[in-house]
Write a protein that holds these residues in place. Structure first.
Motif, PDB file in Angstrom:
ATOM      1  N   ARG A   1      -2.754  -7.896  12.502  1.00  0.00           N
ATOM      2  CA  ARG A   1      -1.588  -8.009  11.638  1.00  0.00           C
ATOM      3  C   ARG A   1      -1.876  -8.871  10.424  1.00  0.00           C
ATOM      4  O   ARG A   1      -1.427  -8.580   9.312  1.00  0.00           O
ATOM      5  CB  ARG A   1      -0.415  -8.581  12.441  1.00  0.00           C
ATOM      6  N   ALA A   2      -2.663  -9.933  10.627  1.00  0.00           N
ATOM      7  CA  ALA A   2      -3.025 -10.786   9.499  1.00  0.00           C
ATOM      8  C   ALA A   2      -3.879 -10.019   8.495  1.00  0.00           C
ATOM      9  O   ALA A   2      -3.666 -10.110   7.282  1.00  0.00           O
ATOM     10  CB  ALA A   2      -3.775 -12.019   9.999  1.00  0.00           C
ATOM     11  N   PHE A   3      -4.850  -9.234   9.004  1.00  0.00           N
ATOM     12  CA  PHE A   3      -5.679  -8.421   8.110  1.00  0.00           C
ATOM     13  C   PHE A   3      -4.824  -7.396   7.364  1.00  0.00           C
ATOM     14  O   PHE A   3      -5.080  -7.107   6.184  1.00  0.00           O
ATOM     15  CB  PHE A   3      -6.770  -7.705   8.898  1.00  0.00           C
ATOM     16  N   LEU A   4      -3.824  -6.835   8.051  1.00  0.00           N
ATOM     17  CA  LEU A   4      -2.950  -5.860   7.408  1.00  0.00           C
ATOM     18  C   LEU A   4      -2.164  -6.504   6.275  1.00  0.00           C
ATOM     19  O   LEU A   4      -2.038  -5.938   5.183  1.00  0.00           O
ATOM     20  CB  LEU A   4      -1.994  -5.260   8.439  1.00  0.00           C
ATOM     21  N   ILE A   5      -1.643  -7.698   6.503  1.00  0.00           N
ATOM     22  CA  ILE A   5      -0.879  -8.401   5.464  1.00  0.00           C
ATOM     23  C   ILE A   5      -1.775  -8.748   4.282  1.00  0.00           C
ATOM     24  O   ILE A   5      -1.414  -8.556   3.112  1.00  0.00           O
ATOM     25  CB  ILE A   5      -0.214  -9.654   6.054  1.00  0.00           C
TER      26      ILE A   5
ATOM     27  N   LEU B   1      -4.019  -5.041  -2.166  1.00  0.00           N
ATOM     28  CA  LEU B   1      -3.794  -3.755  -2.828  1.00  0.00           C
ATOM     29  C   LEU B   1      -2.617  -3.836  -3.795  1.00  0.00           C
ATOM     30  O   LEU B   1      -2.669  -3.279  -4.902  1.00  0.00           O
ATOM     31  CB  LEU B   1      -3.539  -2.666  -1.788  1.00  0.00           C
ATOM     32  N   ALA B   2      -1.557  -4.524  -3.396  1.00  0.00           N
ATOM     33  CA  ALA B   2      -0.415  -4.687  -4.292  1.00  0.00           C
ATOM     34  C   ALA B   2      -0.818  -5.449  -5.550  1.00  0.00           C
ATOM     35  O   ALA B   2      -0.390  -5.107  -6.664  1.00  0.00           O
ATOM     36  CB  ALA B   2       0.719  -5.412  -3.565  1.00  0.00           C
ATOM     37  N   LEU B   3      -1.660  -6.476  -5.377  1.00  0.00           N
ATOM     38  CA  LEU B   3      -2.131  -7.244  -6.536  1.00  0.00           C
ATOM     39  C   LEU B   3      -2.975  -6.372  -7.459  1.00  0.00           C
ATOM     40  O   LEU B   3      -2.823  -6.415  -8.687  1.00  0.00           O
ATOM     41  CB  LEU B   3      -2.940  -8.447  -6.060  1.00  0.00           C
TER      42      LEU B   3
ATOM     43  N   ASN C   1      -9.143   0.562   3.933  1.00  0.00           N
ATOM     44  CA  ASN C   1      -9.498   0.941   5.300  1.00  0.00           C
ATOM     45  C   ASN C   1      -8.588   0.281   6.331  1.00  0.00           C
ATOM     46  O   ASN C   1      -8.210   0.905   7.324  1.00  0.00           O
ATOM     47  CB  ASN C   1     -10.953   0.564   5.580  1.00  0.00           C
ATOM     48  N   THR C   2      -8.221  -0.969   6.082  1.00  0.00           N
ATOM     49  CA  THR C   2      -7.340  -1.671   7.014  1.00  0.00           C
ATOM     50  C   THR C   2      -5.952  -1.036   7.043  1.00  0.00           C
ATOM     51  O   THR C   2      -5.395  -0.776   8.123  1.00  0.00           O
ATOM     52  CB  THR C   2      -7.224  -3.149   6.612  1.00  0.00           C
ATOM     53  N   VAL C   3      -5.394  -0.779   5.871  1.00  0.00           N
ATOM     54  CA  VAL C   3      -4.069  -0.151   5.806  1.00  0.00           C
ATOM     55  C   VAL C   3      -4.123   1.266   6.366  1.00  0.00           C
ATOM     56  O   VAL C   3      -3.226   1.710   7.099  1.00  0.00           O
ATOM     57  CB  VAL C   3      -3.553  -0.152   4.354  1.00  0.00           C
TER      58      VAL C   3
ATOM     59  N   GLU D   1       0.494   3.572  18.300  1.00  0.00           N
ATOM     60  CA  GLU D   1       0.064   2.352  18.957  1.00  0.00           C
ATOM     61  C   GLU D   1       0.381   1.108  18.147  1.00  0.00           C
ATOM     62  O   GLU D   1       0.585   0.041  18.700  1.00  0.00           O
ATOM     63  CB  GLU D   1      -1.449   2.418  19.205  1.00  0.00           C
ATOM     64  N   ALA D   2       0.386   1.231  16.811  1.00  0.00           N
ATOM     65  CA  ALA D   2       0.555   0.047  15.980  1.00  0.00           C
ATOM     66  C   ALA D   2       1.985  -0.012  15.470  1.00  0.00           C
ATOM     67  O   ALA D   2       2.561   0.970  15.085  1.00  0.00           O
ATOM     68  CB  ALA D   2      -0.420   0.076  14.817  1.00  0.00           C
ATOM     69  N   LYS D   3       2.512  -1.188  15.481  1.00  0.00           N
ATOM     70  CA  LYS D   3       3.859  -1.438  14.960  1.00  0.00           C
ATOM     71  C   LYS D   3       3.811  -2.624  14.035  1.00  0.00           C
ATOM     72  O   LYS D   3       3.093  -3.583  14.248  1.00  0.00           O
ATOM     73  CB  LYS D   3       4.846  -1.721  16.099  1.00  0.00           C
ATOM     74  N   LEU D   4       4.603  -2.552  12.990  1.00  0.00           N
ATOM     75  CA  LEU D   4       4.711  -3.701  12.102  1.00  0.00           C
ATOM     76  C   LEU D   4       5.466  -4.832  12.786  1.00  0.00           C
ATOM     77  O   LEU D   4       6.403  -4.575  13.517  1.00  0.00           O
ATOM     78  CB  LEU D   4       5.423  -3.294  10.811  1.00  0.00           C
TER      79      LEU D   4
END
Length: 294
Positions: free
Chosen positions: A27-31, A37-39, A277-279, A291-294
């Motif tokens: 989750r930390a890597f996703l954030i 990417l937003a930046l 790749n992470t996103v 399997e993954a949830k925010l």
């Protein structure tokens, strides 16, 4: 006292500290990846409006190292141009080329795969033959051949990369659409007399688009790497338009004396590909398997 079989199974199925830690790290890597990417998108969109020198403008002595001085906090390149301005320009090129090429592949390949999965027969045979024919060529060699024949430009590079991704999107969409054709909502639509066009675009497409979206994010990372590789070889984005691959190629001869010429664009390159790749992996788990949830 020995545990009962039910209690033993319950204990084994309970998430342990290592699994909880892994989930937290993911989750930390996703954030971090989503924020990066937003930046990059924000800088690429607002780059022309920022108080920065032009990408071809000489602003100081060559190969200044990064430091706390504006407007060159990342230093200058080998001829004295602002590295920050050129890195932001390279982000715009990479995101536009990767994003538009991915869109071309997703639209063309997704539509062909969807039609092949539903219509089958001769149309499917033609699409499969087209897919196998394109996949028979090594992608890098095909890109080099196209670059040698056609005039290098952002448009040529984008279209070439987009066409190369069509077979992959055909296969992803076709596999998901074939599985969806036997679902209850498709059978119900057929029983109610819905037309083929309505079934394809109102039933199959919305229920298969999520998997294609997850794949598209990862594919965009692959295309950014391909664009950077071609620019590194001098066959990608023509000068003086900046690109991360071109910046790395320009600084490789001075890696021993001025490593920032390579490391600064390299860090932006690696972090952007890693973030995509992470996103993309998160979206794959969320939409493909849940399997993954925010």
């Amino acid at each position: 006292m020995s545990q009962t079989p039910a209690a033993d199974r319950l204990q084994r199925s309970a998430p342990g500290p290592s699994r909880a830690r892994f989930t937290g790290q993911s989750r930390a890597f996703l954030i971090i990846g989503g924020g990066w990417l937003a930046l990059m998108v924000l800088l690429a969109a607002l780059g022309p409006l920022l108080p920065l020198p032009g990408v071809g403008e000489t602003v100081g002595s060559p190969a200044q190292p990064p430091g706390l001085h504006w407007p060159e906090p990342l230093g200058t390149d080998s001829i004295g141009r602002s590295t920050l301005a050129r890195v932001i320009g390279g982000a715009r090129v990479s995101l536009v080329v990767g994003g538009v090429a991915t869109l071309i592949g997703a639209v063309v390949g997704g539509l062909l795969g969807l039609l092949a999965a539903y219509l089958r027969g001769a149309f499917e045979a033609v699409v499969d033959t087209l897919t196998d024919s394109i996949l028979a060529f090594p992608p890098l060699l095909l890109l080099l051949a196209l670059a040698a024949v056609m005039r290098p430009s952002i448009t040529t590079l984008t279209v070439s990369l987009g066409l190369l991704t069509v077979p992959a999107f055909i296969r992803i969409m076709k596999a998901n659409a074939i599985a969806a054709t036997s679902r209850e909502y498709v059978l119900a639509a057929r029983a109610l007399g819905a037309s083929n066009a309505r079934i394809i675009f109102r039933e199959l497409l919305p229920n298969t688009a999520a998997a294609v979206l997850a794949f598209a994010v990862v594919q965009m990372a692959v295309l950014i790497v391909a664009e950077g590789s071609l620019s590194f070889l001098g066959l990608g984005v023509p000068a003086p338009t900046p690109s991360w691959g071109g910046m790395i190629a320009a600084g490789r001869d001075r890696l021993g004396t001025d490593p920032a010429l390579v490391f600064v664009p390299g860090v932006f390159f690696v972090l952007t590909v890693f973030s995509l790749n992470t996103v993309g992996e998160h979206l794959r788990k969320k939409f493909d398997t849940g399997e993954a949830k925010l």
